[in-house]
Design a protein around this motif. Structure first.
Motif: not given
Lengths: 268, 310
Positions: A171-175
């Motif tokens: 899983a990954m999250r980026i902004a």
């Protein structure tokens, strides 16, 4: 050729070419002098003797005495390179190419007039996928204008594509406002690389479901030699969760079985 | 929801907003001039076929999975006036680049009609590479030589009699005829191969494909490059709607489809014997230019495509 086209005098050539004498129907390994795994594969392919193997270093193609003759017409595309010593590399005589060109030969840019350098850089970079594609009917991996060994993809795209192929992913999250580099986010944890050739994962511990998913992924992205980066120093223990992939992996990852797989790929 | 991205005063965007307003189709406009205060957040849970996320811009926000149609026509973000005076690598430049990068990453995998994904636009970065793809879709291409050898150029000119040259990359260059003055300075190509093409007689036709819809515009001019007709000949080019033979139209549709382009501007020349020779495929065509001359309803077709109606 621009209105202001201007390289310096050919008398300032810094490098000379080195083109091999190609046997008809032979294989060509095209790589940088700074690509030890490709150079190792070249040596191993030669030693195995299944076909005549030649080596061309990308750096030698930047030499001013290399003459480029790249043609495209309704019949297809061809490439013939000629060196000052009369050596000639005709793509029509090459059966298959192992393409490890990561960047176009750009050394000549430094010799262009300052005002022309950006233009020359763009032109040489744009030229590369075309001549690479024309080098042989079989070029592994196929070049793309967004990546000379295959289109570069961000980790996010690889994970989404892998999920669609049935591969578990990390899983990954980026902004955009978190200060992270969007092209490498999510890669700062322990990982391990595995080589896959023509969709076959070259790791004895890979489960059957992983083989099937990687085969689907490889087909969908149309990349024959693929490096797969999994979470964890022990990918199996971490559940074979994909983090990233590369179309220019370390070719020595799977040892001699990797060479055998490449040999098979170049033969078909 | 449809999302338009770019500069709102740009002609194609203005027309597209107008067409969507007329249809009553809801849309949001991501004004590139305001991206310094915009945020995009993306999340992938490790198993979904698409990432989730949100886009915040100019006081509104939308969930990315609500976007069903996406039109992207960004200018080079490094040249945005809002970044003037910002040194290379400044936080503002980095944030702006990250924003554009992530919009592009999302567009690549979004479950939406995207005009166009960067991956599909890539072939135009290398014109001779794109020619090789064009051939595979059954359209003719001009005889092309890319070389750094002056002798080969002279032989090519002797063979064809009439030769033009243009850039290899997508950097815009004026197509020019190879003339005596150029031959005098041919040694300049030694360090950078140049693309030469046999001149093709015939009528220029710009073909816009939008999904399966197709609009063909014939262009008449004596100029080597009709975009610069006035500069090259002193007279403007004329633009007239035209019909393509179905076989050529079908190949144009197949070419755009094969390149992954929902919207494409295909440059053809129809030779006196009826052959279609394709010079290139523009993945971000300024279709409003042609529409303004001909009245062909290209914008309406783009709007309908984004709305999922074809």
């Amino acid at each position: 050729m621009r209105e202001r086209a201007g390289g310096r005098s050919p008398s300032r050539r810094p490098v000379t070419s080195s083109l091999p004498a190609m046997a008809a129907g032979g294989w060509l390994v095209l790589c940088s002098v700074a690509d030890p795994s490709a150079l190792w594969v070249y040596e191993r392919l030669r030693a195995r003797g299944r076909a005549t193997v030649s080596l061309v270093l990308v750096e030698s193609l930047a030499a001013g005495d290399v003459r480029w003759d790249h043609r495209v017409d309704d019949g297809g595309a061809t490439l013939v390179l000629s060196g000052a010593d009369g050596a000639r590399l005709d793509g029509r005589r090459i059966r298959a190419v192992l393409n490890r060109v990561l960047t176009a030969p750009l050394q000549a840019v430094a010799l262009a007039e300052l005002a022309d350098r950006d233009y020359v850089t763009n032109e040489l970079a744009a030229f590369a996928p075309s001549w690479l594609r024309a080098l042989s009917a079989t070029v592994i991996n196929q070049p793309n204008p967004h990546g000379l060994t295959g289109r570069w993809r961000a980790p996010l795209e690889w994970r989404v594509l892998a999920s669609r192929a049935g591969l578990p992913t990390a899983a990954m999250r980026i902004a955009s406002d978190d200060g992270a580099d969007p092209q490498s986010v999510g890669l700062d944890e322990p990982s391990s690389w595995v080589l896959a050739v023509d969709g076959r994962v070259l790791d004895a511990g890979a489960p059957p479901a992983l083989h099937a998913a990687v085969a689907r992924l490889s087909r969908r992205v149309d990349v024959r030699v693929l490096g797969l980066r999994f979470r964890g120093a022990d990918a199996a223990a971490a559940g074979w969760r994909l983090m990233d992939a590369s179309s220019s992996p370390d070719l020595s990852l799977a040892g001699e079985s990797g060479v055998a797989a490449l040999e098979q790929a170049l033969s078909t | 929801m449809i999302l338009l991205c770019g500069i709102p005063s740009e002609n194609s965007q203005r027309r597209l907003m107008h067409a969507l307003d007329e249809r009553g189709t809801p849309y949001r406009f991501l004004n590139q001039r305001g991206t310094l205060s915009s945020v995009i957040r993306l999340e992938h849970d490790g198993s979904r076929a698409c990432p989730e996320g949100v886009l915040e811009h100019d006081g509104w926000s939308i969930a990315l999975d609500e976007v069903s149609g996406l039109y992207v026509r960004f200018m080079d973000d490094r040249l945005l006036p809002e970044l003037a005076g910002e040194p290379p690598g400044s936080p503002a430049r980095a944030a702006c680049r990250a924003f554009h990068d992530l919009v592009g990453q999302w567009a690549e995998v979004a479950d939406a009609r995207v005009l166009n994904r960067y991956s599909a636009m890539g072939s135009n970065f290398s014109k001779p590479y794109q020619l090789q793809l064009i051939i595979e879709h059954g359209l003719g291409v001009p005889e092309t030589l890319v070389t750094n050898d002056p002798d080969l150029v002279r032989a090519f000119l002797a063979e064809h009699g009439h030769v033009i040259y243009k850039s290899i990359s997508s950097e815009r260059s004026i197509v020019k005829e190879l003339d005596a003055a150029d031959l005098e300075r041919l040694d300049a190509i030694r360090w950078c191969p140049v693309q030469f093409q046999a001149y093709v007689e015939g009528t220029d036709v710009r073909v816009h494909t939008i999904g399966e819809k197709l609009f063909a515009t014939a262009i008449t001019t004596a100029a080597t490059d009709y975009r610069y007709a006035h500069r090259q000949t002193g007279a403007e080019a004329s633009f007239v709607p035209t019909e393509l033979p179905e076989e050529i139209a079908a190949r144009c549709r197949a070419l755009a489809r094969g390149l992954g382009l929902g919207l494409a501007g295909i440059d053809l020349r129809i030779t006196p014997d009826g052959r279609a020779v394709c010079f290139e495929v523009n993945p971000s065509p300024g279709y409003s230019y042609y529409e303004s001359y001909t009245g062909q309803p290209i914008t309406a077709a783009v709007a309908a495509h984004l709305a999922g109606e074809d």
